[in-house]
Scaffold this motif. Structure first.
Motif, PDB file in Angstrom:
ATOM      1  N   ALA A  57       0.818  -1.221   0.000  1.00 59.80           N
ATOM      2  CA  ALA A  57       0.000   0.000   0.000  1.00 59.80           C
ATOM      3  C   ALA A  57       0.850   1.269   0.000  1.00 59.80           C
ATOM      4  N   PRO A  58       1.774   1.467   0.950  1.00 63.34           N
ATOM      5  CA  PRO A  58       2.588   2.692   0.888  1.00 63.34           C
ATOM      6  C   PRO A  58       3.473   2.753  -0.343  1.00 63.34           C
ATOM      7  N   MET A  59       3.905   1.587  -0.834  1.00 68.09           N
ATOM      8  CA  MET A  59       4.752   1.581  -2.019  1.00 68.09           C
ATOM      9  C   MET A  59       3.975   1.988  -3.258  1.00 68.09           C
ATOM     10  N   THR A  60       2.707   1.604  -3.339  1.00 72.30           N
ATOM     11  CA  THR A  60       1.877   1.994  -4.474  1.00 72.30           C
ATOM     12  C   THR A  60       1.668   3.498  -4.514  1.00 72.30           C
ATOM     13  N   VAL A  61       1.420   4.081  -3.349  1.00 71.46           N
ATOM     14  CA  VAL A  61       1.246   5.532  -3.282  1.00 71.46           C
ATOM     15  C   VAL A  61       2.531   6.252  -3.654  1.00 71.46           C
ATOM     16  N   GLN A  62       3.661   5.756  -3.147  1.00 72.00           N
ATOM     17  CA  GLN A  62       4.941   6.388  -3.450  1.00 72.00           C
ATOM     18  C   GLN A  62       5.272   6.277  -4.933  1.00 72.00           C
ATOM     19  N   ALA A  63       4.854   5.201  -5.578  1.00 69.71           N
ATOM     20  CA  ALA A  63       5.139   5.021  -7.001  1.00 69.71           C
ATOM     21  C   ALA A  63       4.477   6.107  -7.843  1.00 69.71           C
ATOM     22  N   THR A  64       3.286   6.548  -7.449  1.00 70.48           N
ATOM     23  CA  THR A  64       2.641   7.615  -8.210  1.00 70.48           C
ATOM     24  C   THR A  64       3.415   8.926  -8.098  1.00 70.48           C
ATOM     25  N   TYR A  65       3.925   9.226  -6.919  1.00 65.82           N
ATOM     26  CA  TYR A  65       4.717  10.445  -6.760  1.00 65.82           C
ATOM     27  C   TYR A  65       6.039  10.352  -7.530  1.00 65.82           C
ATOM     28  N   ILE A  66       6.618   9.168  -7.570  1.00 65.68           N
ATOM     29  CA  ILE A  66       7.849   8.981  -8.339  1.00 65.68           C
ATOM     30  C   ILE A  66       7.576   9.195  -9.825  1.00 65.68           C
ATOM     31  N   CYS A  67       6.430   8.706 -10.291  1.00 60.12           N
ATOM     32  CA  CYS A  67       6.066   8.892 -11.697  1.00 60.12           C
ATOM     33  C   CYS A  67       5.955  10.374 -12.042  1.00 60.12           C
ATOM     34  N   ALA A  68       5.280  11.139 -11.194  1.00 60.09           N
ATOM     35  CA  ALA A  68       5.154  12.574 -11.441  1.00 60.09           C
ATOM     36  C   ALA A  68       6.505  13.270 -11.382  1.00 60.09           C
ATOM     37  N   SER A  69       7.327  12.911 -10.402  1.00 59.82           N
ATOM     38  CA  SER A  69       8.648  13.519 -10.292  1.00 59.82           C
ATOM     39  C   SER A  69       9.519  13.176 -11.489  1.00 59.82           C
ATOM     40  N   ALA A  70       9.421  11.944 -11.987  1.00 51.82           N
ATOM     41  CA  ALA A  70      10.239  11.537 -13.130  1.00 51.82           C
ATOM     42  C   ALA A  70       9.875  12.320 -14.383  1.00 51.82           C
ATOM     43  N   MET A  71       8.591  12.596 -14.581  1.00 52.13           N
ATOM     44  CA  MET A  71       8.193  13.375 -15.753  1.00 52.13           C
ATOM     45  C   MET A  71       8.729  14.800 -15.675  1.00 52.13           C
ATOM     46  N   ILE A  72       8.734  15.370 -14.469  1.00 53.17           N
ATOM     47  CA  ILE A  72       9.268  16.719 -14.320  1.00 53.17           C
ATOM     48  C   ILE A  72      10.774  16.728 -14.558  1.00 53.17           C
ATOM     49  N   VAL A  73      11.481  15.752 -13.987  1.00 48.66           N
ATOM     50  CA  VAL A  73      12.940  15.696 -14.160  1.00 48.66           C
ATOM     51  C   VAL A  73      13.291  15.461 -15.623  1.00 48.66           C
ATOM     52  N   GLU A  74      12.531  14.620 -16.307  1.00 49.80           N
ATOM     53  CA  GLU A  74      12.802  14.394 -17.738  1.00 49.80           C
ATOM     54  C   GLU A  74      12.629  15.675 -18.538  1.00 49.80           C
ATOM     55  N   SER A  75      11.588  16.441 -18.217  1.00 51.28           N
ATOM     56  CA  SER A  75      11.381  17.702 -18.918  1.00 51.28           C
ATOM     57  C   SER A  75      12.506  18.688 -18.633  1.00 51.28           C
ATOM     58  N   ILE A  76      13.000  18.696 -17.395  1.00 53.69           N
ATOM     59  CA  ILE A  76      14.118  19.583 -17.062  1.00 53.69           C
ATOM     60  C   ILE A  76      15.368  19.176 -17.816  1.00 53.69           C
ATOM     61  N   LEU A  77      15.640  17.873 -17.850  1.00 50.97           N
ATOM     62  CA  LEU A  77      16.822  17.398 -18.581  1.00 50.97           C
ATOM     63  C   LEU A  77      16.727  17.743 -20.058  1.00 50.97           C
ATOM     64  N   SER A  78      15.563  17.528 -20.649  1.00 48.82           N
ATOM     65  CA  SER A  78      15.402  17.859 -22.070  1.00 48.82           C
ATOM     66  C   SER A  78      15.453  19.364 -22.292  1.00 48.82           C
ATOM     67  N   PHE A  79      14.968  20.132 -21.338  1.00 49.94           N
ATOM     68  CA  PHE A  79      14.964  21.585 -21.487  1.00 49.94           C
ATOM     69  C   PHE A  79      16.374  22.144 -21.523  1.00 49.94           C
ATOM     70  N   ILE A  80      17.287  21.568 -20.735  1.00 46.25           N
ATOM     71  CA  ILE A  80      18.661  22.060 -20.706  1.00 46.25           C
ATOM     72  C   ILE A  80      19.557  21.333 -21.696  1.00 46.25           C
ATOM     73  N   GLY A  81      18.980  20.424 -22.490  1.00 42.89           N
ATOM     74  CA  GLY A  81      19.753  19.724 -23.508  1.00 42.89           C
ATOM     75  C   GLY A  81      20.488  18.506 -23.035  1.00 42.89           C
ATOM     76  N   ALA A  82      20.161  17.981 -21.843  1.00 48.43           N
ATOM     77  CA  ALA A  82      20.839  16.799 -21.308  1.00 48.43           C
ATOM     78  C   ALA A  82      19.941  15.576 -21.285  1.00 48.43           C
ATOM     79  N   GLY A  83      18.775  15.655 -21.921  1.00 52.04           N
ATOM     80  CA  GLY A  83      17.836  14.549 -21.896  1.00 52.04           C
ATOM     81  C   GLY A  83      17.719  13.852 -23.229  1.00 52.04           C
ATOM     82  N   THR A  84      16.498  13.748 -23.714  1.00 49.77           N
ATOM     83  CA  THR A  84      16.267  13.076 -24.990  1.00 49.77           C
ATOM     84  C   THR A  84      16.805  13.926 -26.140  1.00 49.77           C
ATOM     85  N   PRO A  85      17.210  13.301 -27.247  1.00 52.50           N
ATOM     86  CA  PRO A  85      17.744  14.065 -28.384  1.00 52.50           C
ATOM     87  C   PRO A  85      16.690  15.004 -28.965  1.00 52.50           C
ATOM     88  N   PRO A  86      17.102  16.092 -29.591  1.00 56.72           N
ATOM     89  CA  PRO A  86      16.134  17.037 -30.168  1.00 56.72           C
ATOM     90  C   PRO A  86      15.263  16.427 -31.255  1.00 56.72           C
TER      91      PRO A  86
END
Length: 309
Positions: free
Chosen positions: A224-253
């Protein structure tokens, strides 16, 4: 008093007996809603967040069918067009359709978010179970996790991406490594409280092996606590991916993602704000929906948060 003067109930005629009036209901009867609609009524956060996430997933899967064009097709003759009936979200400085790029960009964010949530949860769950139940391993493993947590996740992800080339797979690995310490810390705290429970002491006294105790008694109580934490990790990962791509260190253009679209439009933000606005809007809505889903799951899975006890 003599026995003859005692009134026998059998001798009383039925016409003399009058039933008392029924007591009025103080509280109106509660109509319990059952099925899917009842569950959604009792958990509005899960209903709203889950619906939005489902719509985003369907949008990413059926992107070619949603009146989109090639998101990488260049058309210099139609660059920086304003949003219109022909170009719903306008075009960027290279003439690419922003609507198509935003729709296809949902694939990258959702893949990264879900993959990081699954991988970080699985790895962190294993580390947390071992370190929380095996006492001699706790001091060793947790010191490593503490060292990783001393570095902000975004900086750790940037450092890891600097060692590799930009790709979706490398972004997933980098963000997963940065998120694992948080998960392992959470699971360790839950395991430390569970291993002192009487049923665990009973299993140990019966000679049950440690792997069996962890599998049968400890692991089910961390779901139960792990399932809840997984949703927050998913949201955090999307934000971090956008930050990495925004500064040019993530996915290729060449791969459209919400972070890449915002990075390419920041030079024209003051004159063409729609290039940045639409991907930022979709990212915000998706992260908000995932967080709502996590809050709803926390309330539904935690009996202390129940509205009716």
């Amino acid at each position: 008093m003599s026995s003859a003067s005692v009134l026998n109930p059998a001798d009383v005629p039925q016409s003399a007996i009058k039933a008392a009036a029924p007591m009025p209901d103080i509280m109106p009867p509660v109509k319990a809603r059952k099925g899917l609609w009842g569950y959604m009524y009792r958990n509005p956060s899960i209903a709203i967040g889950g619906t939005i996430v489902l719509l985003m997933v369907l949008m990413a899967i059926f992107a070619p069918l949603l009146w989109t064009v090639d998101p990488t097709a260049l058309a210099p003759a139609r660059r920086t067009r304003e949003p219109s009936a022909l170009y719903w979200f306008g075009t960027d400085m290279l003439g690419r359709d922003v609507y198509s790029r935003v729709v296809y960009g949902a694939r990258v964010s959702l893949i990264v978010g879900f993959a990081v949530a699954v991988l970080a949860s699985a790895i962190g769950l294993t580390i947390g179970l071992v370190s929380g139940f095996v006492r001699w391993a706790d001091s060793i493993v947790m010191r490593v996790m503490d060292g990783m947590m001393s570095i902000p996740p975004i900086l750790l992800a940037i450092a890891l991406m600097a060692l590799t080339r930009g790709s979706v797979g490398n972004v997933i690995i980098a963000i997963t490594i940065a998120e694992v310490p948080r998960v392992s810390r959470l699971v360790r705290g839950v395991v430390l409280s569970l291993r002192e429970q009487p049923y665990v002491d009973a299993a140990v006294s019966c000679g049950t092996r440690t792997p069996v105790i962890i599998w049968r008694h400890i692991l089910p109580n961390t779901v139960a606590p792990m399932t809840v934490q997984a949703t927050y990790i998913c949201a955090s990962a999307m934000i971090v991916e956008s930050i990495l791509s925004f500064i040019g260190a993530g996915t290729p253009p060449i791969i459209p993602s919400w972070g890449n679209i915002m990075a390419e439009g920041r030079a024209l933000w003051q004159v063409k704000p729609y290039i940045v606005f639409f991907p930022a809007l979709f990212l915000s809505i998706t992260v908000l929906a995932v967080n709502l889903l996590g809050d709803g799951l926390r309330d539904a899975l935690d009996p202390r948060m129940a509205k009716r006890i």
